[in-house]
Design a protein around this motif. Structure first.
Motif, PDB file in Angstrom:
ATOM      1  N   PRO A 196      -1.492  16.899   4.649  1.00  0.00           N
ATOM      2  CA  PRO A 196      -0.601  17.326   5.736  1.00  0.00           C
ATOM      3  C   PRO A 196      -0.055  16.157   6.546  1.00  0.00           C
ATOM      4  O   PRO A 196      -0.578  15.038   6.500  1.00  0.00           O
ATOM      5  CB  PRO A 196      -1.511  18.210   6.587  1.00  0.00           C
ATOM      6  CG  PRO A 196      -2.873  17.633   6.387  1.00  0.00           C
ATOM      7  CD  PRO A 196      -2.905  17.187   4.952  1.00  0.00           C
ATOM      8  N   PHE A 197       0.976  16.448   7.279  1.00  0.00           N
ATOM      9  CA  PHE A 197       1.612  15.454   8.137  1.00  0.00           C
ATOM     10  C   PHE A 197       0.580  14.810   9.071  1.00  0.00           C
ATOM     11  O   PHE A 197      -0.221  15.492   9.698  1.00  0.00           O
ATOM     12  CB  PHE A 197       2.718  16.109   8.964  1.00  0.00           C
ATOM     13  CG  PHE A 197       3.410  15.181   9.918  1.00  0.00           C
ATOM     14  CD1 PHE A 197       4.314  14.241   9.457  1.00  0.00           C
ATOM     15  CD2 PHE A 197       3.146  15.239  11.286  1.00  0.00           C
ATOM     16  CE1 PHE A 197       4.958  13.381  10.347  1.00  0.00           C
ATOM     17  CE2 PHE A 197       3.778  14.393  12.173  1.00  0.00           C
ATOM     18  CZ  PHE A 197       4.687  13.458  11.701  1.00  0.00           C
ATOM     19  N   GLY A 198       0.613  13.479   9.137  1.00  0.00           N
ATOM     20  CA  GLY A 198      -0.288  12.753  10.016  1.00  0.00           C
ATOM     21  C   GLY A 198      -1.598  12.340   9.389  1.00  0.00           C
ATOM     22  O   GLY A 198      -2.397  11.654  10.024  1.00  0.00           O
ATOM     23  N   SER A 199      -1.827  12.748   8.127  1.00  0.00           N
ATOM     24  CA  SER A 199      -3.110  12.424   7.490  1.00  0.00           C
ATOM     25  C   SER A 199      -3.021  11.228   6.547  1.00  0.00           C
ATOM     26  O   SER A 199      -4.043  10.807   6.001  1.00  0.00           O
ATOM     27  CB  SER A 199      -3.630  13.639   6.711  1.00  0.00           C
ATOM     28  OG  SER A 199      -2.816  13.913   5.574  1.00  0.00           O
ATOM     29  N   TYR A 200      -1.799  10.654   6.370  1.00  0.00           N
ATOM     30  CA  TYR A 200      -1.670   9.570   5.402  1.00  0.00           C
ATOM     31  C   TYR A 200      -0.604   8.531   5.734  1.00  0.00           C
ATOM     32  O   TYR A 200      -0.538   7.471   5.117  1.00  0.00           O
ATOM     33  CB  TYR A 200      -1.377  10.144   4.014  1.00  0.00           C
ATOM     34  CG  TYR A 200      -0.087  10.929   3.898  1.00  0.00           C
ATOM     35  CD1 TYR A 200       1.099  10.332   3.473  1.00  0.00           C
ATOM     36  CD2 TYR A 200      -0.056  12.286   4.190  1.00  0.00           C
ATOM     37  CE1 TYR A 200       2.278  11.055   3.360  1.00  0.00           C
ATOM     38  CE2 TYR A 200       1.107  13.022   4.072  1.00  0.00           C
ATOM     39  CZ  TYR A 200       2.276  12.403   3.660  1.00  0.00           C
ATOM     40  OH  TYR A 200       3.433  13.124   3.537  1.00  0.00           O
ATOM     41  N   GLU A 201       0.231   8.791   6.727  1.00  0.00           N
ATOM     42  CA  GLU A 201       1.368   7.916   6.959  1.00  0.00           C
ATOM     43  C   GLU A 201       1.014   6.616   7.687  1.00  0.00           C
ATOM     44  O   GLU A 201       1.709   5.603   7.533  1.00  0.00           O
ATOM     45  CB  GLU A 201       2.447   8.642   7.782  1.00  0.00           C
ATOM     46  CG  GLU A 201       3.088   9.831   7.065  1.00  0.00           C
ATOM     47  CD  GLU A 201       2.354  11.133   7.354  1.00  0.00           C
ATOM     48  OE1 GLU A 201       2.950  12.193   7.143  1.00  0.00           O
ATOM     49  OE2 GLU A 201       1.176  11.084   7.787  1.00  0.00           O
ATOM     50  N   ALA A 202      -0.050   6.618   8.480  1.00  0.00           N
ATOM     51  CA  ALA A 202      -0.349   5.454   9.333  1.00  0.00           C
ATOM     52  C   ALA A 202      -0.684   4.212   8.521  1.00  0.00           C
ATOM     53  O   ALA A 202      -0.272   3.099   8.866  1.00  0.00           O
ATOM     54  CB  ALA A 202      -1.499   5.782  10.290  1.00  0.00           C
ATOM     55  N   SER A 203      -1.433   4.397   7.443  1.00  0.00           N
ATOM     56  CA  SER A 203      -1.811   3.264   6.592  1.00  0.00           C
ATOM     57  C   SER A 203      -2.328   3.784   5.276  1.00  0.00           C
ATOM     58  O   SER A 203      -2.731   4.947   5.155  1.00  0.00           O
ATOM     59  CB  SER A 203      -2.898   2.415   7.263  1.00  0.00           C
ATOM     60  OG  SER A 203      -4.120   3.141   7.331  1.00  0.00           O
ATOM     61  N   LYS A 204      -2.361   2.917   4.278  1.00  0.00           N
ATOM     62  CA  LYS A 204      -2.901   3.315   2.985  1.00  0.00           C
ATOM     63  C   LYS A 204      -4.403   3.577   3.076  1.00  0.00           C
ATOM     64  O   LYS A 204      -4.938   4.409   2.339  1.00  0.00           O
ATOM     65  CB  LYS A 204      -2.583   2.265   1.921  1.00  0.00           C
ATOM     66  CG  LYS A 204      -3.045   0.859   2.201  1.00  0.00           C
ATOM     67  CD  LYS A 204      -2.518  -0.083   1.117  1.00  0.00           C
ATOM     68  CE  LYS A 204      -3.047  -1.516   1.280  1.00  0.00           C
ATOM     69  NZ  LYS A 204      -2.513  -2.137   2.527  1.00  0.00           N
ATOM     70  N   GLU A 205      -5.069   2.917   4.009  1.00  0.00           N
ATOM     71  CA  GLU A 205      -6.497   3.161   4.205  1.00  0.00           C
ATOM     72  C   GLU A 205      -6.732   4.551   4.800  1.00  0.00           C
ATOM     73  O   GLU A 205      -7.654   5.271   4.389  1.00  0.00           O
ATOM     74  CB  GLU A 205      -7.101   2.084   5.115  1.00  0.00           C
ATOM     75  CG  GLU A 205      -7.201   0.708   4.486  1.00  0.00           C
ATOM     76  CD  GLU A 205      -5.879  -0.065   4.503  1.00  0.00           C
ATOM     77  OE1 GLU A 205      -5.796  -1.097   3.813  1.00  0.00           O
ATOM     78  OE2 GLU A 205      -4.936   0.372   5.209  1.00  0.00           O
TER      79      GLU A 205
ATOM     80  N   ALA B 204      -4.782   7.049   4.363  1.00  0.00           N
ATOM     81  CA  ALA B 204      -4.484   7.965   3.264  1.00  0.00           C
ATOM     82  C   ALA B 204      -5.670   8.103   2.330  1.00  0.00           C
ATOM     83  O   ALA B 204      -6.004   9.204   1.879  1.00  0.00           O
ATOM     84  CB  ALA B 204      -3.255   7.482   2.498  1.00  0.00           C
ATOM     85  N   PHE B 205      -6.333   6.981   2.037  1.00  0.00           N
ATOM     86  CA  PHE B 205      -7.487   7.034   1.139  1.00  0.00           C
ATOM     87  C   PHE B 205      -8.606   7.869   1.744  1.00  0.00           C
ATOM     88  O   PHE B 205      -9.203   8.716   1.062  1.00  0.00           O
ATOM     89  CB  PHE B 205      -8.011   5.629   0.815  1.00  0.00           C
ATOM     90  CG  PHE B 205      -9.249   5.668  -0.038  1.00  0.00           C
ATOM     91  CD1 PHE B 205      -9.148   5.869  -1.407  1.00  0.00           C
ATOM     92  CD2 PHE B 205     -10.511   5.556   0.527  1.00  0.00           C
ATOM     93  CE1 PHE B 205     -10.286   5.946  -2.201  1.00  0.00           C
ATOM     94  CE2 PHE B 205     -11.648   5.629  -0.250  1.00  0.00           C
ATOM     95  CZ  PHE B 205     -11.536   5.817  -1.621  1.00  0.00           C
TER      96      PHE B 205
END
Length: 280
Positions: A90-99, A101-102
């Protein structure tokens, strides 16, 4: 004693191998009971963040949380046995950084036991997709119309309807494929563009409003069953369950108010005591 053969689930590599093969059938599901029905006919079940619209009445998918996706993903896994289950990030769960997202993707896989995650975005998410796939997380991409970006797009409008707008979308598709996504959803793009993208990349495209030129198709289950109040142009309604459900509820309410339900066949009677024979 008969021995039951375990059903083998479809995997991300199985779907990747379907490029230019038999079209991939994909539908959404958010519940164990609908998943068991969808599972009989589909290669992929998408636990889409569209659950925000369908289950919770949100106007967009933006308010959907990671916990919501995990809860429904777990339900779909319990209800299915065969299809590859893909859970939306969902929105906000992966956009901040690849870490970030992982950590989000790992939590989805660990807590739901699903087979892959899906995230939106083209070139801007390529580095993240590569980071995830290199660390054992199968990723399905999503390009074209990306509903999580509704606040910047302004409206849910089709993409690539003029050739001048094609290049960025083509670049997105190429970047997602090269980053290691095993497949990608192509949403609401003009048919000639969908056809060109499908022919130019080596991973399957799954269309939603992108024509039969794609390697597969996906629809929101409630849309194609006629349960949604509004039907997008690209949806074919294979059922009209909304009026049928309303009619059933109306009949139920009428029977309750008239005391016609429950009837004698729906209630429990007393157990008759057993008669014990006398020894006299």
């Amino acid at each position: 004693m008969s021995v039951q053969t375990a059903v083998k689930r479809v995997t991300a590599p199985d779907i990747r191998a379907r490029k230019n093969g038999e079209p991939i059938v994909m539908l959404t599901s958010y519940h164990a009971h609908t998943a068991s029905l969808v599972d009989r006919y589909c290669d992929v079940i998408l636990v889409g963040d569209s659950l925000g619209n369908v289950m919770h009445g949100f106007e967009t998918t933006v308010p959907v949380t990671l916990d919501m996706m995990i809860l429904q993903g777990h339900a779909v896994m319990r209800g299915s046995k065969h299809a590859l289950v893909v859970v939306d990030m969902p929105f906000g769960s992966y956009e901040a950084s690849k870490e970030q997202a992982f950590h989000s993707a790992a939590r989805i896989l660990k807590e739901t036991h699903c087979g892959a995650v899906k995230l939106e975005g083209g070139k801007r998410m390529a580095e993240t997709i590569a980071f995830l796939t290199q660390r054992g997380i199968p990723v399905m991409g999503h390009i074209g119309l990306t509903p999580q970006s509704i606040n910047t797009l302004g409206s849910f409008r089709a993409q690539g309807r003029s050739e001048a707008a094609w290049a960025p979308i083509e670049e997105d598709a190429k970047a997602v494929a090269e980053a290691g996504a095993f497949a990608m959803v192509v949403e609401a793009v003009a048919e000639p563009l969908a056809k060109k993208i499908t022919a130019s990349i080596d991973v399957p495209t799954i269309g939603i409003g992108a024509s039969s030129a794609c390697d597969g198709q996906v629809l929101v289950l409630e849309d194609m069953l006629g349960l949604s109040p509004w039907t997008p142009k690209f949806v074919k309604r294979y059922g009209d369950l909304g009026p049928a459900i309303q009619e059933a509820i109306e009949s139920y309410a009428k029977d309750v108010r008239s005391r016609a339900f429950p009837g004698p066949e729906h209630v429990y009677g007393m157990i008759k005591p057993k008669v014990v024979a006398s020894n006299d």
